[in-house]
Write an enzyme that holds these catalytic residues in place. Structure first.
Site, PDB file in Angstrom:
ATOM      1  CE1 TYR A  99      30.582  28.322  39.997  1.00 54.56           C
ATOM      2  CE2 TYR A  99      30.421  30.348  41.285  1.00 54.56           C
ATOM      3  CZ  TYR A  99      30.646  29.706  40.078  1.00 54.56           C
ATOM      4  OH  TYR A  99      30.948  30.436  38.959  1.00 54.56           O
ATOM      5  NE  ARG A 139      31.012  44.285  41.789  1.00 56.36           N
ATOM      6  CZ  ARG A 139      32.295  43.951  41.572  1.00 56.36           C
ATOM      7  NH1 ARG A 139      33.254  44.578  42.217  1.00 56.36           N
ATOM      8  NH2 ARG A 139      32.596  42.983  40.726  1.00 56.36           N
ATOM      9  NE  ARG A 175      27.220  35.365  34.128  1.00 56.08           N
ATOM     10  CZ  ARG A 175      28.153  36.017  33.419  1.00 56.08           C
ATOM     11  NH1 ARG A 175      28.800  35.398  32.449  1.00 56.08           N
ATOM     12  NH2 ARG A 175      28.441  37.278  33.677  1.00 56.08           N
ATOM     13  CG  PHE A 216      49.376  40.139  45.829  1.00 58.50           C
ATOM     14  CD1 PHE A 216      49.189  40.441  44.486  1.00 58.50           C
ATOM     15  CD2 PHE A 216      48.948  38.899  46.290  1.00 58.50           C
ATOM     16  CE1 PHE A 216      48.597  39.533  43.624  1.00 58.50           C
ATOM     17  CE2 PHE A 216      48.355  37.985  45.433  1.00 58.50           C
ATOM     18  CZ  PHE A 216      48.180  38.303  44.100  1.00 58.50           C
TER      19      PHE A 216
END
Length: 387
Positions: free
Chosen positions: A174, A221, A231, A291
């Site tokens: 997932y 978290r 969920r 980035f």
């Protein structure tokens, strides 16, 4: 992230002020002349600010030849993710949308009303025709990469709509679909733009770990937020070792079983840490490096904050704003990132509880990270070049 918590830490307050008033210009808007000329692209950047301020800031400091591409890559996947997150959609409608979403990027005028679990996500999909126009203006080589990732991600999300994340294998799969593919796609985009070498395209395992590290950190978290939304992303194989119900952790947050489960999940995320450093070592463009590095240092700091922290089960735990600013300003070189990883691994080591079933594994993981960092700091790296 509370500013108050940073007031007694002068270095963090200094970083906050430096970030706010200039410093290394991390938050400066990217002055791409195309934005002024293109209404659709301007909309995309404005929307990027609304759906992800932190991500918007680092996208804007990418080299001009890739910043627009990554902006659209993010918005397209954000739109796809908004479909997945909308719990009011029927399974049938959601699965169909997820599997076909990649085709909509070639369907001029397509938009979607009243889908998304937040106002800004609903607005994005309601104005998705503008994203499509901006996407169709990209070079075909970028369109192909984005389309491939979007198709794979949508298909993977659809597979999990009606199935639970039961095993660790499910969990990894997932996370690969929703985040690992993002890392792989970014590698391909960087290589296609030639801001990084073609070598990056062959590092799928490392790129996947970059995504998994971020996604697993967020999943750990966000226990409380996800539970409130009905969920569950923590694998059943893990949490059932410690509680008969997933809600049991929030009812007994300070029990050793609850904290042991939390630490188990943190350990799983930490297993990707050295892969992330290996990936960052490959990058040669300073802006591309920053980035990629900023989310990674934020993730390792978040894991240090949530480890053995019972508040995860009752509230949304975040790192201090001052610390976040300090990390953002420091993540400009592999040496600095390695130092941050070492510091956060040491912070976790100090919090390891005695007698917990997975404390020894945590110790082994932080020792591995520390050993990696010690070796890395002893080496000499080529400094990234500014594009």
């Amino acid at each position: 992230m509370s500013i108050k918590k940073s007031i007694l830490k002068p270095d963090e307050m200094a970083a906050l002020l430096k970030l706010k008033f200039g410093g290394k210009n991390i938050n400066s808007h990217h002055k791409n002349s195309n934005i002024k000329k293109d209404y659709n692209l301007a909309y995309c950047y404005d929307t990027l600010d609304k759906v992800s301020r932190s991500f918007a800031a680092v996208i804007r400091q990418l080299p001009e030849e890739i910043s627009d591409v990554v902006c659209l890559f993010y918005l397209i996947l954000r739109g796809l993710d908004s479909v997945e997150d909308d719990m009011d959609l029927s399974y049938e409608d959601k699965i169909l949308l997820l599997r076909e979403f990649y085709t909509k990027n070639f369907e001029r005028g397509w938009k979607l009303e009243n889908v998304g679990d937040k106002a800004e996500y609903r607005e994005l999909l309601a104005n998705y025709d503008k994203v499509i126009e901006a996407f169709l203006a990209l070079d075909v080589k970028y369109q192909n990469i984005i389309t491939d990732i979007c198709q794979k991600m949508g298909s993977g999300m659809a597979d999990f709509v009606e199935s639970k994340i039961t095993t660790l294998e499910d969990y990894n799969l997932y996370c690969h679909y929703v985040a690992g593919l993002v890392g792989i796609g970014l590698s391909e985009l960087f290589a296609a733009s030639e801001i990084e070498s073609k070598e990056l395209e062959s590092k799928d395992k490392l790129a996947n770990s970059m995504g998994l590290f971020l996604q697993k950190t967020n999943i750990v978290r966000d226990y409380k937020e996800d539970m409130d939304e009905n969920r569950i992303f923590w694998p059943e194989e893990v949490w059932t070792l410690y509680s008969p119900t997933f809600e049991g952790f929030s009812l007994n947050p300070n029990k050793s079983e609850s904290l042991s489960c939390l630490n188990h999940m943190v350990n799983d995320a930490l297993s990707h840490a050295t892969d992330c450093l290996d990936y960052l070592k490959i990058l040669t463009n300073e802006r591309a490096f920053r980035f990629c590095a900023i989310p990674q240092v934020m993730a390792i700091a978040t894991l240090a904050e949530v480890y053995n922290n019972q508040k995860v089960f009752t509230e949304n735990v975040k790192i201090r704003k001052g610390l976040a600013a300090k990390l953002i300003l420091s993540a400009g070189s592999i040496q600095e990132v390695v130092k941050i990883y070492k510091e956060m691994a040491s912070a976790i080591a100090k919090k390891i509880p005695h007698g917990f079933p997975n404390s020894e594994e945590t110790l082994e993981l932080v020792e591995k990270i520390n050993a990696y960092c010690e070796l890395a700091l002893a080496e000499t790296y080529k400094s990234p070049e500014i594009a």
